[in-house]
Structure formats: structure tokens, C-alpha cells
Design a protein around this motif. Structure first.
Motif, short mmCIF file in Angstrom:
data_model
loop_
_atom_site.label_atom_id
_atom_site.label_comp_id
_atom_site.label_asym_id
_atom_site.label_seq_id
_atom_site.Cartn_x
_atom_site.Cartn_y
_atom_site.Cartn_z
N PHE A 43 -17.47 5.20 16.24
CA PHE A 43 -18.83 5.55 15.86
C PHE A 43 -19.28 6.92 16.35
CE2 PHE A 43 -18.31 1.04 15.78
CZ PHE A 43 -18.86 0.70 14.56
N ALA A 45 -17.96 10.99 17.36
CA ALA A 45 -16.90 11.96 17.14
C ALA A 45 -16.35 12.52 18.45
CB ALA A 45 -17.43 13.12 16.30
N ARG A 54 -12.75 13.20 10.72
CA ARG A 54 -14.16 12.78 10.90
C ARG A 54 -14.62 11.94 9.72
NH1 ARG A 54 -18.62 14.65 8.72
NH2 ARG A 54 -17.67 16.61 8.08
N GLU A 58 -15.75 8.11 10.00
CA GLU A 58 -17.11 7.71 9.61
C GLU A 58 -17.09 6.63 8.53
OE1 GLU A 58 -19.49 11.86 10.62
OE2 GLU A 58 -18.83 11.49 8.56
N GLU A 59 -16.18 6.72 7.58
CA GLU A 59 -16.07 5.68 6.55
C GLU A 59 -15.66 4.35 7.17
OE1 GLU A 59 -17.09 5.57 3.37
OE2 GLU A 59 -17.92 7.54 3.89
N LYS A 62 -18.71 2.96 8.87
CA LYS A 62 -19.65 2.45 7.87
C LYS A 62 -19.21 1.09 7.33
CE LYS A 62 -21.43 6.87 6.26
NZ LYS A 62 -21.60 7.71 5.06
N TYR A 85 -26.50 11.69 17.42
CA TYR A 85 -25.05 11.63 17.24
C TYR A 85 -24.62 10.26 16.75
CZ TYR A 85 -25.52 15.60 20.39
OH TYR A 85 -25.90 16.77 20.95
N GLY A 86 -23.46 10.23 16.11
CA GLY A 86 -22.80 8.98 15.77
C GLY A 86 -23.27 8.34 14.49
N VAL A 87 -22.57 7.25 14.16
CA VAL A 87 -22.92 6.43 13.00
C VAL A 87 -23.76 5.27 13.53
CG1 VAL A 87 -22.01 4.93 11.18
CG2 VAL A 87 -20.83 7.07 11.75
N THR A 92 -24.59 8.46 9.05
CA THR A 92 -24.17 9.51 9.99
C THR A 92 -25.40 10.27 10.46
OG1 THR A 92 -23.90 11.18 8.27
CG2 THR A 92 -21.97 9.78 8.76
N GLU A 95 -26.79 12.22 7.57
CA GLU A 95 -27.49 11.36 6.61
C GLU A 95 -28.84 10.91 7.15
OE1 GLU A 95 -23.54 9.45 4.45
OE2 GLU A 95 -24.30 8.53 6.30
#
Length: 121
Positions: A43, A45, A54, A58-59, A62, A85-87, A92, A95
Motif C-alpha cells: 500500500f 511505495a 508502482r 497499486e493495482e 486496489k 501517501y499510499g493506497v 492512490t 486519485e
């Protein structure tokens, strides 16, 4: 056989996790998060991560978020803090910045249209 004196096991201190902005009566939303069972590295980087790596990471993050029962609460937490930071909640950091900008624009438009309706009415 040499016997050493018994030493109590020392446990390293674990830093506290960042608390959410709110907690429901049934307990904190993050206690139900699917990501609690996954590696944090998925989650967040690592430094100097190549773009392709990256995007792939990230996918994967998600996909974990997509099956999480508290994804909406997590996303709202990340938007309200805001988490830089992070998902979080399937989004992201980039986003989330876009989502926040859209919310701000929508709020301004709603305020503007409300003021126009009062003046015209």
C-alpha cells in the motif's frame, strides 16, 4: 551441558498506528480492514520505485481494497485527513487529490447556485 540464567523475553516496542478520524459505536472501522492482513509494502511505495513497479503494486493494492468491507470508510478517512501517501480505500494519493479537487469545485458550485436561487427567488 552449560545452563544460562533465565532471562525474560524482551519485546520490541511497536509504534502505535495512526488513529482514524472517527470510530463507530461497534468499534473502529479499521479493525475490519482487509489490508490489516497484508503487507504494508503493498500500500505504500518504497523510495525510488520504478513507474511500472508502482503501477503494478497499486493495482494489487486496489484489488485488496475492492474486497474490503470498510473500503468506503477508509476512503473517507483518507480524504478527510488528508492522507498524503499510499493506497487508501482503493485510491492512490494522486486519485485522492483529484477527488478532493472535484469535491471542492462541487461545493463552490452548490454554494454559488444556492446564493443565485435566493437572489432570483
Amino acid at each position: 551441558m552449560l545452563q544460562l540464567p533465565h532471562q525474560p523475553l524482551q519485546v520490541a516496542a511497536v509504534p502505535p498506528q495512526r488513529a482514524p478520524a472517527r470510530e463507530d459505536q461497534a468499534g473502529p472501522w479499521h479493525s475490519e480492514a482487509v489490508c490489516r492482513r497484508d503487507e504494508a509494502g503493498l500500500f505504500f511505495a518504497p523510495s525510488k520505485e520504478p513507474t511500472a513497479a508502482r503501477l503494478s503494486r497499486e493495482e494489487s493494492a486496489k484489488r485488496v481494497c475492492a474486497r474490503c468491507p470498510v473500503m468506503v470508510e477508509c476512503r473517507e478517512h483518507a480524504l478527510m485527513q488528508p492522507e498524503p501517501y499510499g493506497v487508501w480505500g482503493g485510491l492512490t494519493a494522486a486519485e485522492r487529490r483529484v477527488a478532493l479537487a472535484r469535491r471542492r469545485r462541487r461545493d463552490v458550485e452548490l454554494k454559488t447556485s444556492g446564493a443565485t436561487d435566493r437572489i432570483a427567488g
